[in-house]
Write an enzyme that holds these catalytic residues in place. Sequence first.
Site, PDB file in Angstrom:
ATOM      1  N   GLY A 239       7.055 -16.113  69.964  1.00 26.50           N
ATOM      2  CA  GLY A 239       7.660 -17.191  69.169  1.00 26.50           C
ATOM      3  C   GLY A 239       8.579 -16.723  68.072  1.00 26.50           C
ATOM      4  N   GLU A 274       3.757 -11.022  72.243  1.00 27.41           N
ATOM      5  CA  GLU A 274       4.431 -11.544  73.438  1.00 27.41           C
ATOM      6  C   GLU A 274       5.809 -12.100  73.121  1.00 27.41           C
ATOM      7  OE1 GLU A 274       1.663 -14.629  74.493  1.00 27.41           O
ATOM      8  OE2 GLU A 274       0.292 -13.262  75.477  1.00 27.41           O
ATOM      9  N   PRO A 275       6.738 -11.272  72.659  1.00 27.74           N
ATOM     10  CA  PRO A 275       8.066 -11.800  72.354  1.00 27.74           C
ATOM     11  C   PRO A 275       8.865 -12.078  73.633  1.00 27.74           C
ATOM     12  CG  PRO A 275       8.015  -9.420  72.013  1.00 27.74           C
ATOM     13  CD  PRO A 275       6.622  -9.822  72.420  1.00 27.74           C
ATOM     14  N   ARG A 277      12.083 -14.685  73.482  1.00 28.39           N
ATOM     15  CA  ARG A 277      13.398 -14.961  72.904  1.00 28.39           C
ATOM     16  C   ARG A 277      13.924 -13.811  72.040  1.00 28.39           C
ATOM     17  NH1 ARG A 277      14.955 -20.194  71.788  1.00 28.39           N
ATOM     18  NH2 ARG A 277      12.768 -20.813  71.836  1.00 28.39           N
ATOM     19  N   ARG A 313      19.417 -26.061  76.710  1.00 29.92           N
ATOM     20  CA  ARG A 313      18.874 -26.087  75.355  1.00 29.92           C
ATOM     21  C   ARG A 313      19.559 -27.107  74.434  1.00 29.92           C
ATOM     22  NH1 ARG A 313      18.977 -22.468  72.121  1.00 29.92           N
ATOM     23  NH2 ARG A 313      16.933 -22.801  71.231  1.00 29.92           N
ATOM     24  N   CYS A 344      26.863 -35.642  85.163  1.00 30.16           N
ATOM     25  CA  CYS A 344      26.881 -37.085  84.918  1.00 30.16           C
ATOM     26  C   CYS A 344      25.711 -37.510  84.033  1.00 30.16           C
ATOM     27  CB  CYS A 344      26.843 -37.826  86.237  1.00 30.16           C
ATOM     28  SG  CYS A 344      28.150 -37.276  87.324  1.00 30.16           S
ATOM     29  N   TYR A 372      15.875 -18.543  77.772  1.00 30.35           N
ATOM     30  CA  TYR A 372      15.781 -19.961  78.132  1.00 30.35           C
ATOM     31  C   TYR A 372      17.147 -20.526  78.518  1.00 30.35           C
ATOM     32  CZ  TYR A 372      11.357 -18.958  75.949  1.00 30.35           C
ATOM     33  OH  TYR A 372      10.159 -18.373  75.631  1.00 30.35           O
TER      34      TYR A 372
HETATM   35  C1  LIG Z   1       6.643 -18.934  75.683  1.00 34.86           C
HETATM   36  C2  LIG Z   1       5.547 -18.044  75.309  1.00 34.86           C
HETATM   37  C3  LIG Z   1       5.822 -16.828  74.662  1.00 34.86           C
HETATM   38  C4  LIG Z   1       7.207 -16.395  74.259  1.00 34.86           C
HETATM   39  O1  LIG Z   1       7.782 -17.243  73.322  1.00 34.86           O
HETATM   40  P1  LIG Z   1       9.145 -16.787  72.613  1.00 34.86           P
HETATM   41  O2  LIG Z   1       9.430 -17.888  71.683  1.00 34.86           O
HETATM   42  O3  LIG Z   1      10.177 -16.669  73.688  1.00 34.86           O
HETATM   43  O4  LIG Z   1       8.884 -15.488  71.952  1.00 34.86           O
HETATM   44  C5  LIG Z   1       4.759 -16.006  74.386  1.00 34.86           C
HETATM   45  N1  LIG Z   1       3.491 -16.338  74.708  1.00 34.86           N
HETATM   46  C6  LIG Z   1       3.196 -17.502  75.318  1.00 34.86           C
HETATM   47  C7  LIG Z   1       1.788 -17.804  75.649  1.00 34.86           C
HETATM   48  C8  LIG Z   1       4.205 -18.398  75.640  1.00 34.86           C
HETATM   49  O5  LIG Z   1       3.913 -19.550  76.231  1.00 34.86           O
END
Ligand SMILES: *Cc1c(COP(=O)(O)O)cnc(C)c1O
Length: 416
Positions: A239, A274-275, A277, A313, A344, A372
Amino acid sequence: MDHFLQREGVLFAEEVSLEEVASCYGTPCYVYSRATLERHFRAFQEALQGQKHLVCYAVKANGNLAVLDILCRMGAGFDVVSIGELERVLAVGAEAGKVIFTGTGKREDEMRRALEVGIRCFSVESESELYKLNAVAKSMGKRAPIALRVNPDVNPQTHPYIATGLKDSKFGIPATRTLEAYRLAKRMDFLEVVGMDCHIGSQLTELDAYREAALRLKHLLEVLAQEGICLRMVDVGGGFGIRYKDEEPFLPCAYASLLESVFGASNDYEMVVEPGRAIVGNAGVLLMRVEVLKQADTLHFAVVDAGMSELIRPALYGAWMDILPVRKREDVEARLWEVVGPICESTDFLGKERSLALKEGDLLAQRSAGAYGFSMSSNYNARPRAAEVMVDKTQHFLVRERETLPKLWEGEHRLP
Ligand SMILES: *Cc1c(COP(=O)(O)O)cnc(C)c1O
């Protein structure tokens, strides 16, 4: 920082001009920079150096095999949310032992496959899933390693569509029921309880929500330890926000210090991040061409050959992403344009009120489109998916072919 820079009025990806990319592969086209991708991944690796850790790239941000391969070679683990994403990472030779499987609605066949290849951990999001996974593992004579995804009920101050840690969110198990869920899991013979997980949202630029979530996890870990349930892995999710416009996101090292201050550097826990983005977002642009310039009553429209089918997005979240000319013009005046696609739908826009000097046929690049972008693209309006290109210094490689029209209806059948 990224490697998309202007040189004498022309936009380049590393050492390759985007005009060259457009003439080789056509438009619309996603263009990625290997150096940027590697730089962003390395920032997380280095920030977490002092702690036992694993950086699991979130595949859903961009699952192109070339992207996965580059990260895999650097030692990345992967966060997957479906069997499809699992097979993608296995296809580039990733170790199953570095894969974490998250998701609110895992099917039995998905659990079975993940157990068969031996993933590192299932992130379990409901009590019902515990029963289901236990039964699948039992039928295979295996024990499934699990973490429970805790919903810490923190408000990350992001767009409501990408906040996932509020108490009435569909994600995770409410913090109030977490202890009960751990006791339940512990009693199941075919589950091995190894960790705790959370993921509170996406495009977060403030550390406060992360601190709050981390403190709640820490508290739960301590309570569990008192009951003899000792966990070895803490997965704090992803996130991490990036700069689209004027955001000032924190750096991976600031985040690593926060983790260290909450969980200690004692290596009691393996820290997983868990990056998605933050690794790939600013490593890609969407390259497109202006087809038509037209005027409505008051607004001026630049209709380009990409739209919400390529990049949803802006239409989905009202996201702002910069749009740059590939070659700067001096021969026409800049004015405000609504940059829209040919789809459209009235929500089909890429940018509103953008000051640009344009003529029909010009190339534009939408920045920060690596995450994304392609992964959320569709075939709406029977549009073949865009090509994807990876630039590596002076070289460029086609990493996904533009879809052909016959491919769109391959697998469809008329009645006899
Ligand atoms: C989507 C997601 C991420 C990655 O989120 P980013 O905003 O792209 O870093 C990490 N962990 C889980 C469980 C997710 O659903």
